[in-house]
Write a protein that holds these residues in place. Structure first.
Motif, mmCIF file in Angstrom:
data_model
loop_
_atom_site.group_PDB
_atom_site.id
_atom_site.type_symbol
_atom_site.label_atom_id
_atom_site.label_comp_id
_atom_site.label_asym_id
_atom_site.label_seq_id
_atom_site.Cartn_x
_atom_site.Cartn_y
_atom_site.Cartn_z
ATOM 1 N N MET A 1 -16.521 3.135 9.543
ATOM 2 C CA MET A 1 -16.088 3.864 7.948
ATOM 3 C C MET A 1 -15.908 5.588 7.848
ATOM 4 S SD MET A 1 -20.338 2.430 6.658
ATOM 5 C CE MET A 1 -19.976 3.494 5.724
ATOM 6 N N ASP A 2 -15.671 5.275 6.625
ATOM 7 C CA ASP A 2 -15.219 6.823 6.269
ATOM 8 C C ASP A 2 -14.573 7.104 7.470
ATOM 9 O OD1 ASP A 2 -17.595 6.661 4.956
ATOM 10 O OD2 ASP A 2 -18.194 7.612 6.196
ATOM 11 N N ALA A 3 -13.140 6.895 7.488
ATOM 12 C CA ALA A 3 -12.106 6.588 8.024
ATOM 13 C C ALA A 3 -10.573 6.512 7.622
ATOM 14 C CB ALA A 3 -11.428 6.108 10.090
ATOM 15 N N MET A 4 -9.621 7.087 7.855
ATOM 16 C CA MET A 4 -8.583 6.473 7.641
ATOM 17 C C MET A 4 -7.189 5.706 8.221
ATOM 18 S SD MET A 4 -7.885 10.784 6.417
ATOM 19 C CE MET A 4 -9.669 10.552 7.764
ATOM 20 N N ILE A 5 -6.632 5.339 7.238
ATOM 21 C CA ILE A 5 -5.629 4.541 7.405
ATOM 22 C C ILE A 5 -4.226 4.682 7.853
ATOM 23 C CG2 ILE A 5 -4.674 1.873 7.371
ATOM 24 C CD1 ILE A 5 -7.168 0.790 5.640
ATOM 25 N N VAL A 6 -3.218 4.521 9.173
ATOM 26 C CA VAL A 6 -2.401 4.894 9.762
ATOM 27 C C VAL A 6 -1.761 3.414 10.274
ATOM 28 C CG1 VAL A 6 -1.496 6.135 11.467
ATOM 29 C CG2 VAL A 6 -3.426 7.249 10.259
ATOM 30 N N VAL A 7 -0.333 3.782 9.219
ATOM 31 C CA VAL A 7 0.354 2.820 9.771
ATOM 32 C C VAL A 7 1.591 3.164 10.541
ATOM 33 C CG1 VAL A 7 1.363 1.196 8.463
ATOM 34 C CG2 VAL A 7 -0.006 1.332 7.429
ATOM 35 N N GLU A 8 2.163 2.263 11.292
ATOM 36 C CA GLU A 8 2.752 3.138 12.234
ATOM 37 C C GLU A 8 3.435 1.118 13.370
ATOM 38 O OE1 GLU A 8 3.872 5.555 16.037
ATOM 39 O OE2 GLU A 8 1.945 5.265 15.420
ATOM 40 N N GLY A 9 4.680 0.744 12.757
ATOM 41 C CA GLY A 9 5.171 -0.121 13.725
ATOM 42 C C GLY A 9 4.815 -1.758 13.010
ATOM 43 N N GLY A 10 4.531 -1.719 11.760
ATOM 44 C CA GLY A 10 3.647 -2.741 11.636
ATOM 45 C C GLY A 10 2.293 -2.657 11.472
ATOM 46 N N ARG A 11 2.227 -1.948 11.925
ATOM 47 C CA ARG A 11 0.099 -2.042 12.505
ATOM 48 C C ARG A 11 -0.271 -1.292 12.039
ATOM 49 N NH1 ARG A 11 -0.143 -2.261 18.771
ATOM 50 N NH2 ARG A 11 -2.837 -2.356 18.365
ATOM 51 N N ALA A 12 -1.850 -1.084 11.271
ATOM 52 C CA ALA A 12 -2.686 -0.821 10.798
ATOM 53 C C ALA A 12 -3.453 -0.032 11.631
ATOM 54 C CB ALA A 12 -2.465 -0.804 9.444
ATOM 55 N N ALA B 1 0.642 -1.055 -0.352
ATOM 56 C CA ALA B 1 0.384 0.190 -0.023
ATOM 57 C C ALA B 1 0.689 1.437 0.062
ATOM 58 C CB ALA B 1 -0.796 -0.112 1.150
ATOM 59 N N GLN B 2 0.506 2.159 -0.406
ATOM 60 C CA GLN B 2 0.748 3.339 -1.032
ATOM 61 C C GLN B 2 1.139 4.204 0.693
ATOM 62 O OE1 GLN B 2 0.573 5.943 -4.324
ATOM 63 N NE2 GLN B 2 1.787 7.059 -3.677
ATOM 64 N N LEU B 3 1.887 4.823 1.287
ATOM 65 C CA LEU B 3 1.430 5.566 2.056
ATOM 66 C C LEU B 3 2.351 6.972 1.941
ATOM 67 C CD1 LEU B 3 4.006 3.925 4.901
ATOM 68 C CD2 LEU B 3 1.068 3.106 3.734
ATOM 69 N N ARG B 4 1.265 8.366 2.830
ATOM 70 C CA ARG B 4 2.633 9.035 2.466
ATOM 71 C C ARG B 4 1.435 10.066 3.168
ATOM 72 N NH1 ARG B 4 -0.448 12.295 -1.982
ATOM 73 N NH2 ARG B 4 0.597 10.305 -2.969
ATOM 74 N N THR B 5 2.479 10.621 4.332
ATOM 75 C CA THR B 5 3.140 12.140 5.283
ATOM 76 C C THR B 5 2.060 12.580 5.467
ATOM 77 O OG1 THR B 5 5.422 10.919 5.261
ATOM 78 C CG2 THR B 5 5.045 12.867 7.151
ATOM 79 N N GLN C 1 1.485 8.468 8.871
ATOM 80 C CA GLN C 1 1.530 7.624 7.572
ATOM 81 C C GLN C 1 0.579 6.841 7.248
ATOM 82 O OE1 GLN C 1 4.713 6.961 5.471
ATOM 83 N NE2 GLN C 1 4.770 9.424 7.157
ATOM 84 N N ILE C 2 -0.965 7.597 6.224
ATOM 85 C CA ILE C 2 -2.094 7.413 6.172
ATOM 86 C C ILE C 2 -1.485 6.762 4.731
ATOM 87 C CG2 ILE C 2 -2.864 8.368 7.770
ATOM 88 C CD1 ILE C 2 -4.143 10.402 4.776
ATOM 89 N N VAL C 3 -2.955 5.333 4.798
ATOM 90 C CA VAL C 3 -2.533 4.916 3.098
ATOM 91 C C VAL C 3 -3.676 5.405 2.130
ATOM 92 C CG1 VAL C 3 -3.610 2.764 1.903
ATOM 93 C CG2 VAL C 3 -2.816 2.979 4.808
ATOM 94 N N ARG D 1 -4.934 16.885 11.719
ATOM 95 C CA ARG D 1 -6.591 16.531 10.793
ATOM 96 C C ARG D 1 -5.801 16.972 9.083
ATOM 97 N NH1 ARG D 1 -6.538 19.348 16.423
ATOM 98 N NH2 ARG D 1 -6.699 21.606 15.765
ATOM 99 N N CYS D 2 -5.522 17.070 8.674
ATOM 100 C CA CYS D 2 -4.961 17.355 7.477
ATOM 101 C C CYS D 2 -4.714 15.963 6.904
ATOM 102 C CB CYS D 2 -4.464 17.922 7.260
ATOM 103 S SG CYS D 2 -5.128 20.087 7.178
ATOM 104 N N ALA D 3 -5.526 15.641 5.418
ATOM 105 C CA ALA D 3 -4.755 14.387 5.112
ATOM 106 C C ALA D 3 -4.908 13.948 3.471
ATOM 107 C CB ALA D 3 -5.958 13.196 5.306
ATOM 108 N N ALA D 4 -3.908 13.999 2.514
ATOM 109 C CA ALA D 4 -4.288 13.697 1.644
ATOM 110 C C ALA D 4 -5.029 13.901 0.780
ATOM 111 C CB ALA D 4 -2.679 12.882 0.804
ATOM 112 N N GLU D 5 -5.783 14.438 -0.738
ATOM 113 C CA GLU D 5 -6.606 14.380 -0.895
ATOM 114 C C GLU D 5 -6.899 12.484 -2.002
ATOM 115 O OE1 GLU D 5 -7.103 17.182 -4.357
ATOM 116 O OE2 GLU D 5 -7.609 19.010 -3.284
ATOM 117 N N ASP D 6 -5.896 12.209 -2.322
ATOM 118 C CA ASP D 6 -6.498 10.689 -2.005
ATOM 119 C C ASP D 6 -6.340 10.174 -1.328
ATOM 120 O OD1 ASP D 6 -3.495 11.162 -2.146
ATOM 121 O OD2 ASP D 6 -3.228 9.620 -3.767
ATOM 122 N N PHE D 7 -6.400 10.022 0.092
ATOM 123 C CA PHE D 7 -6.416 8.965 0.624
ATOM 124 C C PHE D 7 -7.334 7.721 0.718
ATOM 125 C CE2 PHE D 7 -9.265 12.140 2.476
ATOM 126 C CZ PHE D 7 -10.698 11.542 2.994
#
Length: 207
Positions: free
Chosen positions: A121-132, A82-86, A145-147, A91-97
């Motif tokens: 529902m309607d949340a973002m996925i944060v990846v940290e320390g090998g967990r999502a 999965a592609q991650l973006r910082t 780091q969000i997907v 409280r801000c996320a990339a448009e393509d989250f």
């Protein structure tokens, strides 16, 4: 110029009508499909497998189609991690989250499929320390780091139960009283869950 992708799905595809819905969704987007492989489960517990090539009129339509198919449990075969973006500020996320569903979800990270925790529902996925983990927009913090995009994500829709106990229950003559009892129990469970999450519960009396 036409664009194409090979996707796959696994589970109780027939009796849950997922395969039918997948085919209908491809047609809905003015695209076409070719079944490359289909393996039907031989027992009530063994899942079926579908490998499908979808061809869309252009890249834009293909992207929208893949997003719709993802919710039905279809994922690109050659997706990679999965592609991650910082996150650049709180409280801000990339448009393509990637916006989550209420279905069980996995993301591919470090060439491993990781089960997403705290699914909602309607949340973002944060990846940290090998967990999502699912996280709401208001809880995002700078440096998370969000997907983003649709690659490296698998969604597992709920499937129709096929075990004997469920079949026996459904085959019995279910009275209206039993249906009401079931509805009451489900409503009570939802209320308890909402209260436990400190959410508001509004009761609207039926006249």
């Amino acid at each position: 110029m036409q664009s194409q992708e090979v996707v796959e799905a696994e589970g109780h595809l027939i009796d849950s009508h997922r395969m039918e819905n997948i085919f209908d969704k491809v047609v809905e987007y003015n695209s076409r499909f070719e079944v490359e492989k289909f393996r039907i489960g031989r027992t009530n517990s063994e899942p079926s497998y579908l490998r499908l090539r979808v061809v869309a009129p252009d890249e834009s339509v293909l992207d929208r189609l893949l997003e719709a198919l993802l919710e039905l449990g279809c994922a690109p075969v050659d997706s990679g991690d999965a592609q991650l973006r910082t996150v650049e500020c709180d409280r801000c996320a990339a448009e393509d989250f990637y916006s989550t569903t209420n279905h069980r979800t996995y993301v591919r990270h470090g060439q491993q499929w990781v089960d997403v925790e705290q699914q909602r529902m309607d949340a973002m996925i944060v990846v940290e320390g090998g967990r999502a983990t699912c996280r709401r927009l208001r809880d995002l913090r700078r440096g998370d780091q969000i997907v983003v995009g649709l690659r490296g994500i698998r969604v597992v829709p709920e499937s129709k139960e096929r075990d004997r106990l469920s079949f026996a229950f459904m085959s019995n003559g279910i009275s209206s009283e039993r249906q009401v009892e079931t509805a009451v129990r489900q409503t009570a469970a939802l209320v308890r869950q909402a209260v436990g999450q400190k959410q508001k519960v509004v009761v609207w009396p039926d006249r």
